[in-house]
Structure formats: C-alpha cells, structure tokens
Design a protein around this motif. Sequence first.
Motif, mmCIF file in Angstrom:
data_model
loop_
_atom_site.group_PDB
_atom_site.id
_atom_site.type_symbol
_atom_site.label_atom_id
_atom_site.label_comp_id
_atom_site.label_asym_id
_atom_site.label_seq_id
_atom_site.Cartn_x
_atom_site.Cartn_y
_atom_site.Cartn_z
ATOM 1 N N ALA A 244 -1.945 -3.215 1.759
ATOM 2 C CA ALA A 244 -2.722 -3.586 0.579
ATOM 3 C C ALA A 244 -3.427 -4.931 0.754
ATOM 4 O O ALA A 244 -4.316 -5.272 -0.031
ATOM 5 C CB ALA A 244 -1.824 -3.618 -0.660
ATOM 6 N N SER A 371 -2.480 2.193 -3.729
ATOM 7 C CA SER A 371 -1.413 1.297 -4.194
ATOM 8 C C SER A 371 -0.771 1.835 -5.470
ATOM 9 O O SER A 371 0.461 1.839 -5.615
ATOM 10 C CB SER A 371 -1.969 -0.109 -4.447
ATOM 11 O OG SER A 371 -2.384 -0.712 -3.254
ATOM 12 N N ALA A 377 -1.688 1.719 1.486
ATOM 13 C CA ALA A 377 -2.978 1.296 0.925
ATOM 14 C C ALA A 377 -3.886 0.731 2.013
ATOM 15 O O ALA A 377 -4.220 -0.455 2.034
ATOM 16 C CB ALA A 377 -2.757 0.278 -0.180
#
Length: 389
Positions: A244, A371, A377
């Motif tokens: 992420a 996410s 992600a």
Amino acid sequence: MRSIPVLIALLAAMPQPVLADCGGDFNKFINDLKSEAIALGHGADTVNAFFAPIRQDPRVIKADRAQGVFKKSFIDFSQTVISKNRLDHGRNNAKKYAEIFSRIESEHGISKGVLLAFWALETDYGAVQGDFNTANALATLAHDCRRPDLFRPQILAAIELFERGDFDPAGTTGAWAGEIGQVQMLPDDILRNGVDGDGDGHVRLKTSAADALMSGAKMLRGLGWRPGEPWLQEITVPAELDWAQTGLNHELTTAEWERRGVKARSGALARGLRGSVLLPMGRKGPAFIAYPNFRVYFEWNKSFVYVTTAAYFATRLEGAPVYDPGNPEPGLGDKEMKALQTKLAARGHDVGKIDGILGERTREAVQTEQSRLGLPADAWPTRALLDRL
C-alpha cells in the motif's frame, strides 16, 4: 501617468480577439481563428497566407481515437519498442553526437540516455517523423471538442513560427497530433524552447539533430528536470513489503526504502533523494524506484506505460541490465478493464474517461480498493479484484 478609468477605457476600445469555438462549421471556425490571430497583433496578410492552404483532415480524428498502444502492458510495450537495433543505433548516435550530448549535460545536467530514448521512441532517431500536414492536424484537433484548449494555442504559435520562416503551413509535416521534428515538439514548445544547436541561424527540428536534441533538453529542464540526478532504477523488493506504500502517490527517502528491504538490483540506490517504488505490473512483476526526475516525463507524455518505458530505455542506453520480468499475475483485457473502471467510478473514484487504459488515476483507485478488500495493494488490477468488486 494616465488614471485607471482612462486606461480601462483605452483597453475597452482596443479590438478584442474572438475566440474560436470548437465544433460546428469548420470554415466559420477558421474565420474565427483568423480574427483571433489578427486581434493578437498578426498582420492580416500573414494570417490569410497562413490559413489559405489549411484543410480539415479526418485521418487525424481517426488516429486520435485509436491509441490502442497505450492499452499494452509495460512488459509487452517495452519489449516491443526496445529492440537490439534501437539500442545499437542509440549507442552509435551517442558517439556520433558526443559533442552535443556533452553540451546538454554541461548546460542542463541531463544525461545522454534520456534524450536518446526520446529520440528513438518518438521518431526512430529521426527516420520516421510522420507525414501528416501539421497545420491541418492542429486545426482539425482544435476544431474537435475533445482537447481544443490544448491545440488552439498551438495554431497561434505556428503562425509566429511562420512569420520567422521556420514553418510552412502547406509543407510542414509531422505526427498526427501536431508534433514536429526528430523529438516531436508542438509549435508552442518550439517557440519557448527552440535552440539553434548547429549555429545556422534557424531552429530546424526536422533536419538538424543538434537543434532537436538541444531543444528537447531545454524543454525538459524547463519542465523541472533536476540537473545531475537519476530518474529511474531497477530494484528488488521483499515479499513482505507494505504494498500500500508503493506507487507514485507514495514517496520515501532511499534510506527509508532500504530499511524496508528495498535494494538496487545493480549498483546502489541514490543517496539523499526521495523516491517511489514503482510496480508497473504488480508485486510479482518488474520493480523500479522512481526518483523526482521521473515525474518530469509525464510533462512530455501522459501515458504511464510510455513514460515508464522511455525512462527504463534511457537507463538501458547507459548500461543498465535488462529488467527482471518476474512472473506477474495475468492482467485484464480491454473489456474487463472498462468494466473495472466503471465499477471504480461508481464507487466514487476519479478514473477519468472509461477507456480501458491503466493510467495513474486508475492505478490509485485500484490500490485503494485492494486495501479496502484486504487484497495485496500493489495497484495491479486482476480478475480477482474485478470479481470482488
């Protein structure tokens, strides 16, 4: 000094340009452009001579609507355009124009690989510059209502080049989108950044490699290129990296990336710079660190795949190894990508036009949804994500 009311009255009395509206009758559009050019100070005879040969070109609109190359993945596109022939020609041109590249590095701090890669991808080192009449292309695209604000000013810039003797509305040719010369620059860019690199008194980007390369370098510097700094570097990433935090919308210092297990695949990461971990095809595909100069590429071209390929190609021309393609998960086809973009837009994400192209805004939306759904992600859209949405 005249009073403010008097100045306002004088300005109001001056002829005001009639802005040409896109769409509608093409001849009326051209007449409005003429009025605009004359109101801006160009002579009527010059304006009439410039516009006399201009015609609408339907081939330009067809080309504008058929940019399928941007739907290719990074691996497909880069492996197609970065050929041994282009690499060999690039290295030969680096030697042939060593004095020009030395001047570019000295004056602008831009390494030779950067300009060589643009030169190769845009026109095959000047061999394929396009056969569209440039004035027709610019007028057609300005009249079309998709991007009129980009192209109408280019026509006015072309008039100024015409006045200087550096543009022929009947004979100047280039790409379908109005770019001219060996590194494909629009007229306004030529006005602001054109350099007479060979000293002949003219800026001739079609026939002079020196002019084209020096002009391209000046434009890049003006767009924010940071002298002497890298732009892209291949890396290896640990399996446990927080995906992420990857992508161009996240940035850390190289020291912070190293603490997270990111390493240069060859050499060392640049010291004292910030960068973004770039995963063009997700966590299982090629991996790069994008330094601040990488963002300047998007001022030249908006396509994520083109930009990443051009930046990587520049590193190859300077000796970097072939990237490790890894084993990325299968991506989405055109129809699936459009379905994904539609779903993302319905969830409030700004992905721009539903066009099947995995651009930066679509990537950011994909990462946000990954996410939210508890998926890795890495901003690479897969069938699993589409199904979950």
